[in-house]
Design a protein around this motif. Structure first.
Motif, mmCIF file in Angstrom:
data_model
loop_
_atom_site.group_PDB
_atom_site.id
_atom_site.type_symbol
_atom_site.label_atom_id
_atom_site.label_comp_id
_atom_site.label_asym_id
_atom_site.label_seq_id
_atom_site.Cartn_x
_atom_site.Cartn_y
_atom_site.Cartn_z
ATOM 1 N N ARG A 156 -0.431 3.103 -6.513
ATOM 2 C CA ARG A 156 -0.212 4.164 -7.816
ATOM 3 C C ARG A 156 -0.509 3.331 -9.107
ATOM 4 N NH1 ARG A 156 4.883 4.467 -5.923
ATOM 5 N NH2 ARG A 156 6.287 4.215 -7.323
ATOM 6 N N GLY A 157 -1.039 3.576 -10.069
ATOM 7 C CA GLY A 157 -1.124 2.969 -11.532
ATOM 8 C C GLY A 157 0.355 3.139 -11.962
ATOM 9 N N GLY A 158 0.603 1.876 -12.618
ATOM 10 C CA GLY A 158 2.070 1.695 -13.182
ATOM 11 C C GLY A 158 3.187 1.018 -12.450
ATOM 12 N N LEU B 245 0.853 -1.202 0.130
ATOM 13 C CA LEU B 245 0.186 0.224 -0.007
ATOM 14 C C LEU B 245 0.867 1.268 0.184
ATOM 15 C CD1 LEU B 245 -1.573 0.225 3.465
ATOM 16 C CD2 LEU B 245 0.645 -0.889 3.101
ATOM 17 N N TYR B 246 2.048 1.287 0.458
ATOM 18 C CA TYR B 246 2.979 2.450 0.566
ATOM 19 C C TYR B 246 3.522 2.772 -0.956
ATOM 20 C CZ TYR B 246 2.852 1.336 5.414
ATOM 21 O OH TYR B 246 2.657 1.336 6.850
ATOM 22 N N LEU C 55 -7.680 -2.698 -9.336
ATOM 23 C CA LEU C 55 -6.160 -2.266 -9.793
ATOM 24 C C LEU C 55 -5.735 -3.496 -10.508
ATOM 25 C CD1 LEU C 55 -4.229 -0.009 -9.567
ATOM 26 C CD2 LEU C 55 -3.288 -1.224 -7.451
ATOM 27 N N PHE C 56 -5.859 -4.322 -9.870
ATOM 28 C CA PHE C 56 -5.071 -5.783 -10.494
ATOM 29 C C PHE C 56 -5.668 -6.053 -11.877
ATOM 30 C CE2 PHE C 56 -2.405 -5.462 -6.810
ATOM 31 C CZ PHE C 56 -1.314 -6.172 -7.206
ATOM 32 N N GLY C 57 -7.054 -6.157 -11.880
ATOM 33 C CA GLY C 57 -7.930 -6.628 -12.857
ATOM 34 C C GLY C 57 -7.457 -5.958 -14.257
ATOM 35 N N ARG C 58 -7.172 -4.562 -14.087
ATOM 36 C CA ARG C 58 -6.929 -3.643 -15.335
ATOM 37 C C ARG C 58 -5.671 -3.816 -15.844
ATOM 38 N NH1 ARG C 58 -6.730 1.351 -13.559
ATOM 39 N NH2 ARG C 58 -7.206 1.051 -11.291
ATOM 40 N N SER C 59 -4.657 -4.455 -14.939
ATOM 41 C CA SER C 59 -3.159 -4.497 -15.734
ATOM 42 C C SER C 59 -3.320 -5.822 -16.676
ATOM 43 C CB SER C 59 -2.512 -4.966 -14.449
ATOM 44 O OG SER C 59 -1.218 -5.169 -14.922
#
Length: 235
Positions: free
Chosen positions: A121-123, A116-117, A177-181
């Motif tokens: 963030r995306g990317g 989480l730290y 977040l992970f599903g969009r990668s």
């Protein structure tokens, strides 16, 4: 503390070296869902004092790379030597977005109470993590989070303890977040069953941050917080 912790460490050692909710419980629950017995090299990203690194070494034949920014590598090496893991766990000091390893080097990465730290963030996943895993490599993460999104802002009882940079999100948020990668295939995103036990262990510690968290957890009273487990594979 039972089973997971005392199988390897004395309870006093665990309490002395925890840096948050008991990472050994988190690692143990993740290992009930994934298999690293055939892994050769595993990265423990954001390992803190290396409790999770030693635990992972005890559950596999892999060499574990204990990577952390906040804890000095020499301090961790001395800890590994005292627990007789010096030949199995390699301490490395550095930042999560500057891994000093070869591309495709790892079979698996675990990240407990740290993603989480830097990973919210995306990317980050595509640029700084998956390049260092082989195709099909495992990503196993546990992070503190929320049962549901706050509506109307942070609840009043949590305001005294809340900081703007706290990246607590829900299962649905992390799954999205992970599903969009395109770099990974998300296999599971779930609320961890050991959430309450891991927090209870942490609050028994005399670590100043644990002492501070006691009031927060009394105010939270089980209404808001969750622990999120994430399992994904590099495509």
């Amino acid at each position: 503390m039972e089973r997971i912790e005392t199988a390897i460490f004395e309870t006093s050692f665990v309490l002395q070296n925890m840096m948050g909710p008991n990472c050994l419980r988190w690692a143990g629950e993740l290992l009930e869902r994934v298999d690293i017995k055939d892994a050769r090299r595993v990265l423990d990203l954001g390992c803190g004092t290396g409790l999770s690194s030693m635990y992972l070494a005890s559950r596999s034949s892999a060499r574990i790379f204990a990577y952390d920014l906040w804890i000095d590598a020499t301090d961790n090496h001395e800890r590994f030597c005292r627990q007789h893991f010096e030949d199995r766990v390699v301490p490395v000091h550095g930042q999560a977005d500057a891994l000093p390893f070869a591309r495709g080097y790892f079979d698996a990465v675990f990240c407990l109470d740290a993603y989480l730290y830097f990973g919210a963030r995306g990317g980050f996943l595509e640029t700084h993590l998956t390049p260092f895993l082989r195709p099909g490599g495992l990503i196993a993460i546990a992070v503190p989070g929320l049962k549901e999104d706050f509506t109307g802002g942070v609840p009043e009882e949590l305001c005294p303890y809340w900081q703007e940079d706290i990246n607590f999100y829900t299962v649905a948020w992390w799954a999205d977040l992970f599903g969009r990668s395109s770099a990974v295939r998300l296999e599971d995103c779930f609320s961890m069953a050991c959430h309450d036990a891991a927090w209870r262990d942490w609050l028994k510690s005399d670590n100043p941050y644990a002492v501070r968290d006691r009031d927060m957890m009394r105010a939270e009273a089980g209404k808001y917080f969750d622990t999120i487990g994430i399992v994904a594979r590099v495509v």
